[in-house]
Design an enzyme around this catalytic site. Structure first.
Site, PDB file in Angstrom:
ATOM      1  N   ASP A 570      15.423  38.041  47.489  1.00 62.15           N
ATOM      2  CA  ASP A 570      15.403  39.468  47.176  1.00 62.15           C
ATOM      3  C   ASP A 570      16.472  40.139  48.018  1.00 62.15           C
ATOM      4  OD1 ASP A 570      13.845  41.928  45.982  1.00 62.15           O
ATOM      5  OD2 ASP A 570      14.102  42.370  48.116  1.00 62.15           O
ATOM      6  N   GLU A 848      16.779  38.087  41.742  1.00 62.93           N
ATOM      7  CA  GLU A 848      16.202  39.103  40.870  1.00 62.93           C
ATOM      8  C   GLU A 848      17.247  39.573  39.874  1.00 62.93           C
ATOM      9  OE1 GLU A 848      15.070  42.437  43.255  1.00 62.93           O
ATOM     10  OE2 GLU A 848      16.740  42.171  44.624  1.00 62.93           O
ATOM     11  N   ASP A 977      10.264  43.459  51.199  1.00 57.91           N
ATOM     12  CA  ASP A 977      11.267  42.572  50.595  1.00 57.91           C
ATOM     13  C   ASP A 977      10.758  41.132  50.505  1.00 57.91           C
ATOM     14  OD1 ASP A 977      12.930  44.728  50.344  1.00 57.91           O
ATOM     15  OD2 ASP A 977      14.023  44.340  52.199  1.00 57.91           O
TER      16      ASP A 977
END
Length: 1129
Positions: A570, A848, A977
């Site tokens: 992330d 992502e 995160d």
């Protein structure tokens, strides 16, 4: 093979004739490619567009189709005369038709086909430039044998079928017909090669026996074809995108504004009035006066308050409601000027008749803005040695072009050289082609990773990488001679290039390629789809793969064929990245630890005996992202200095608007200026604030008692005086910034102020934006100051920013690769760092997918925007480039709402910020941050019993809080995160679909009952909800039921782009034609029932916010707390 690019500097200080020759060669190659490109553009016979010389980004027609045809015919007729042709000359139409056919053979992309530029160049240049060439006519006996002939001679089966295919291709190929037609019309040769033309001033070596054209011409012609191929493909894409936008605009109009044409006319009149009142808006872009969603922020609350007022109520009452809403939502409020206009009686119909109209029109304006920026045609740009350069190419030893050889240790240890087999040399002002020129190159750490492999094969080498225990095998590829672009603009001042580089490509074999495999074996377990590499798992292949490749725990790259692991990443702002590693294991391996806790794992879809077990999660920090008291003080001080200058400029700009010719605008700006406490924000330097207040006092004494002309002159004089005062501050600040210490970064553990952090890059961006605003500041209202054409404003700072971004991307990608391979950067007892294998490697890196972040209530817009602008896209591409040689796979996962749901429980939550320690001190001179002050005021925490690290729900921040169970006070906290990274893993192993938590539904009637009908936007949604509807008794909670046996088809909107679909969705939601439903998979929020989106997140916020407020209130209030300080920053 993976391709590595290594840029080395040529040492030419003692070789002035070679330096001049390299520059001459650069100019010749650019002129030659331009020559052939011009020929191709004329053969095309269509309009050519260039950038407007006004520098406004617009296009203008550089050469019309008729002009291209006229010039082409002139060249063709002249060629017939030069060739001494006495046969039929052909009509103009025949020649033009033949020329177009030739163009389509040279550039097949013009008709939507594909072709290889190298093969086309080799096939056509000789026939087009040599009258005796027989290539392309099908009668030449030279060259390679056809494949079917080689197969027949080798006794391979299937040669008859291959022969049939070859004959079919040959019969469909029009090359021979076109070349014969050219010869019949006296157009062979069609052109002279560049090196034999009068445009070239080089003494080229004579052609060898049997050589028709030089390799220089062949490469120039090939590069010209490559450029036209790329341009044709781009031209088609540009046209298609423009047509899509036009279609999108028309569809939106039809869906949203039929029957409201009078409101459309009225809002256009409003926008025109705003444009005329603010001529400076047009200096930014032509659509700057359009109504936008940002300008309408807070409009729902404003319109609700206005609805209680009479249409003819005084403006002061309307303005009071604007200010009340603005006061409560200072950071979520739109344009005061727009609301003031909407309060005027002639524009009240825009919100009284339909409160959703302006919101929908703002969405429509976003489409118009894209259409305004879109181009119908690609810009056509010819090569230029300084403005639009292309680079001279060399081939490896044994290649088809002019070649080079890399000479290891030619002049001593690490002192390598390049031998060019052909080059230009300038002596006594004359450029000549010479053979075998050896040029030394500068030392480079990148070259230390190259080792010679076989003395008998000069192109063979070993490539050393810290992410592998053994060296990779590889070979040299092509190379390009390059110059620094910032120096090209000044080449007219000197005879040759100052800094010249050779960009060498190295082809490296991965471990799987070295074993003779096309892909590593674990690539069969995962499926990567599309340009975004969307990752899916072949769940049915997991057990077989693990049986063939059991996990033996090997560390580093040697363990790639041991077990199966995935590392999810992330990307963040506060830290570069957060990673989470999961291993595929048998379920019976899950053993409780000494505390009785079972390891954290995710079930794997369709595999009852396999699970994904959590191994480790951590934050990856680059230099500049470490925290310490001293570093934070330095960072805050430099931010505070820049913030003061920006605030002063904002006040100065507001003072300028007080001198506007528009009376209404002038009075609103003056009222806003004197109502704001100048010293409360604490964002100005004391001396400038004092000077500014003195000017305000002078103007207050004149306001309302002097003429308009006197008032505007007085405002101008005040602006000029405080502007001069600020000018000295800006100069001093720039001097301090330039002379500031710049610590050198080595390794990953060094504490630095800026480093590679996004915070540092944003600080540099804010510097640039401030300097631009300051340099083009207009001291008179409505004055527009634009940069001159060709301006190099703050070019050094801009280049520094670009280099900082590139450096961050490469360092971050390298760090992610090493982490995936299981290496950590460790320091020895002498403080020297090196990479050490510590963990087993991961086979897949999962990022992502941010391009589909279209939801307004997902990740904070500011954060998502910063990631989308360059960081995520750049890291993704850089990872793919670096991962290939290590046999690592890089994929992406649908990431919408991954930061708003707990990965462990599935429960929704809120991101929170921690209370800074300084805000709990007894005597705190600094004001509260705006988010903390807002929280204290909203919840009337007058005594403010705050403690350091108290969590404040803001929707942003690094801590994610979610309910852990239905019991009151049972909550789960995790780094936001890290939670997002773990969510990517959960979605991968469960084959997640967004319809599991979010559904878009439309109102409709079924059997006379008003129900919500799910919008079937994809196959997964259709499979689950094609025969279901939702009903409600409360308007908040919805229950599903079947609507019958008939299943609906996938919604037609599936054909739209996701961005357009979400735009239409926003418009439907504004008119309440559709509803978004959310649900909590954990069953904690509203028992897991489908809930209207707004109410759903309200329930989440109330639960968590109520818990955090209750925690603070349960403490004994602190006496005389500094928390009464409610300043804002």
């Amino acid at each position: 093979m993976a391709v590595k690019s290594i840029k080395v500097k040529l040492r030419l200080d003692d070789m002035p004739e070679i330096r001049a020759g390299l520059w001459k060669l650069h100019k010749e190659v650019n002129a030659g490619v331009r020559y052939y490109t011009e020929w191709l553009s004329l053969l095309r016979q269509e309009n050519l567009y260039r950038r407007s010389p006004n520098g406004d980004g617009e296009q203008e027609c550089d050469k019309t189709a008729e002009e291209c045809k006229a010039e082409l015919l002139e060249r063709l007729r002249a060629r017939q005369v030069e060739n001494g042709h006495r046969g039929p000359a052909g009509s103009d139409d025949e020649l033009l038709q033949l020329a177009r056919q030739l163009y389509e053979l040279l550039v097949p992309q013009a008709i939507g086909a594909k072709g290889d530029a190298q093969q086309i160049a080799r096939k056509f240049l000789s026939p087009l430039a040599d009258k005796d060439a027989v290539g392309g006519l099908g009668i030449a006996k030279a060259g390679n044998k056809p494949r079917w002939v080689r197969m027949r001679e080798a006794g391979e089966p299937g040669w008859e079928e291959e022969k049939e295919k070859a004959e079919t291709r040959k019969s469909a190929d029009r090359t021979a017909d076109v070349l014969r037609a050219l010869a019949d019309f006296g157009l062979k040769p069609l052109m002279r090669v560049y090196t034999d033309s009068e445009m070239s001033s080089v003494e080229w070596k004579p052609l060898r026996k049997g050589q028709a054209v030089r390799t220089w011409d062949r490469d120039m012609f090939q590069q010209a074809i490559e450029r036209m191929m790329s341009w044709e493909s781009w031209n088609q894409r540009v046209g298609q995108e423009y047509a899509k936008l036009v279609e999108q605009k028309n569809r939106f109009e039809q869906k949203n504004f039929v029957g409201q044409e009078h409101l459309v006319h009225l809002v256009n009149q409003l926008q025109q009035d705003m444009k005329e009142a603010s001529p400076g808006l047009e200096s930014k872009e032509q659509t700057a006066h359009y109504v936008t969603g940002r300008a309408l922020r807070g409009s729902d609350k404003v319109f609700e308050k206005w609805g209680k007022l009479a249409p003819d109520a005084p403006f002061d009452l309307y303005d009071a409601e604007i200010k009340n809403v603005q006061r409560r939502n200072t950071r979520r409020f739109g344009s005061h000027d727009l609301f003031a206009k909407l309060a005027e009686p002639e524009y009240q119909a825009l919100w009284r008749e339909d409160a959703s109209f302006l919101t929908r029109y703002a969405v429509y304006n976003s489409i118009l803005r894209k259409l305004n920026h879109a181009k119908m045609f690609a810009t056509f740009t010819l090569p230029d040695a300084t403005a639009h350069p292309i680079w001279t190419r060399f081939d490896k030893l044994g290649g088809n072009l002019h070649q080079y050889t890399f000479l290891f240790n030619e002049f001593g240890e690490r002192r390598h050289a390049i031998r060019f087999h052909k080059l230009l040399k300038v002596e006594n002002g004359v450029a000549r082609e010479v053979d075998d020129v050896t040029v030394p190159i500068s030392m480079s750490e990148q070259l230390d990773n190259l080792l010679p492999r076989d003395p008998n094969e000069p192109i063979a080498l070993y490539f050393r990488d810290y992410g592998a225990e053994q060296h990779f095998t590889g070979e040299f590829g092509g190379a390009k001679i390059q110059c620094r672009r910032d120096q090209l603009a000044h080449m007219h001042r000197r005879r040759g290039a100052r800094d010249v580089y050779l960009n060498v490509s190295v082809r490296v074999q991965s471990q799987s390629e070295a074993r003779g495999e096309r892909r590593p074996p674990y690539a069969a377990v995962f499926r990567l789809v599309g340009d975004n590499h969307r990752a899916f798992v072949h769940f049915d292949k997991l057990s077989d793969y693990l049986a063939e490749h059991p996990d033996d725990g090997k560390l580093g790259s040697e363990g790639l064929l041991s077990g199966l692991r995935v590392m999810s990443v992330d990307l963040g702002l506060r830290t570069s990245a957060s990673i989470s590693v999961f291993r595929v294991a048998r379920k019976d391996e899950l053993k409780p630890n000494s505390k009785g806790r079972v390891p954290f794992f995710f079930p794997i879809k369709g595999n009852d005996n396999l699970v994904a077990v959590h191994e480790r999660s951590q934050l990856l920090k680059l230099p500049g992202e470490t925290e310490s008291k001293d570093l934070r003080a330095i960072r805050e001080e430099r931010q505070r200095t820049l913030r003061q200058l920006r605030t002063q400029l904002a006040y100065l700009r507001l003072l300028v608007r007080c001198g506007s010719e528009d009376v209404g605008r002038r009075e609103r700006s003056w009222a806003k200026l004197i109502e704001q406490p100048v010293d409360a924000a604490n964002h100005m330097t004391p001396d400038w604030r004092e000077a500014f207040e003195n000017e305000l006092q002078k103007l207050k004494s004149l306001h309302g008692i002097c003429s308009d002309k006197e008032w505007m002159d007085a405002v101008y004089e005040s602006v000029r005086r405080v502007w001069r005062h600020m000018g000295k501050q800006v100069r001093d600040w720039r001097k301090d910034v330039r002379s500031g210490e710049r610590p050198k970064i080595r390794g990953y553990a060094k504490d630095v102020v800026g480093g590679n952090s996004i915070e540092q890059i944003e600080y540099l961006e804010r510097q640039y934006k401030f300097l631009k605003s300051w340099s083009f500041f207009g001291k008179v209202s409505g004055q527009v100051i634009r940069a001159e054409k060709g301006s190099r404003f703050a070019i050094t700072l801009r280049e520094h920013i670009d280099h900082a971004k590139e450096d961050r991307l490469k360092k971050l990608a390298d760090r992610i690769i090493m982490e995936a391979l299981g290496y950590v950067y460790a320091l020895d007892e002498r403080g020297k760092g090196k990479w050490v294998a510590k963990y087993p490697p991961c086979q897949l890196i999962l990022l992502e997918e941010l391009s589909e972040y279209q939801f307004n209530n997902d990740r904070p817009p500011s954060e998502n925007n910063q990631l989308m602008q360059w960081s995520h896209r750049g890291v993704f591409q850089e990872l793919i480039n670096q991962a290939q040689v290590h046999d690592l796979l890089v994929g992406t996962m649908y990431a919408a709402f991954s930061s708003r749901f707990d990965a462990r429980t599935g429960a929704p939550g809120i991101r929170c910020r921690r209370v800074p320690a300084r805000c709990t001190q007894e005597h705190n001179p600094e004001p509260f941050p705006w988010w903390l002050n807002k929280f204290v005021v909203e919840h009337t925490l007058d005594a403010c019993p705050l403690r350091a690290d108290d969590l404040i729900p803001t929707g942003e921040g690094e801590i994610f809080v979610s309910p852990f169970s239905a019991e009151e006070g049972d909550f789960h906290q995790i780094h936001a995160d890290l939670n997002a990274a773990q969510n990517l893993q959960q979605r991968l192993w469960s084959d997640f679909d967004i319809s599991q938590i979010r559904l878009r539904c439309d109102w409709g009637e079924v059997d006379g009952e008003l129900v919500l009908i799910p919008r079937l936007t994809g196959k997964r949604t259709a499979d689950s909800y094609s025969n279901k509807v939702f009903y409600t008794n409360t308007g908040v909670t919805y229950y599903e039921r079947e609507r019958g046996k008939k299943r609906r088809k996938v919604f037609a909107q599936e054909k739209l782009s996701e961005e357009e679909a979400e735009l239409l969705v926003e418009a439907d939601e504004a008119r309440e034609k559709s509803v978004v439903l959310m649900r909590d998979p954990s069953g904690i929020i509203n028992r897991g029932n489908w809930t209207r989106q707004k109410e759903f997140w309200s329930m989440v916020n109330q639960r968590i916010e109520g818990y955090l407020v209750k925690q603070i209130r349960s403490r004994v209030p602190l006496q005389d707390s500094a928390c009464e300080n409610t300043g804002d920053i």
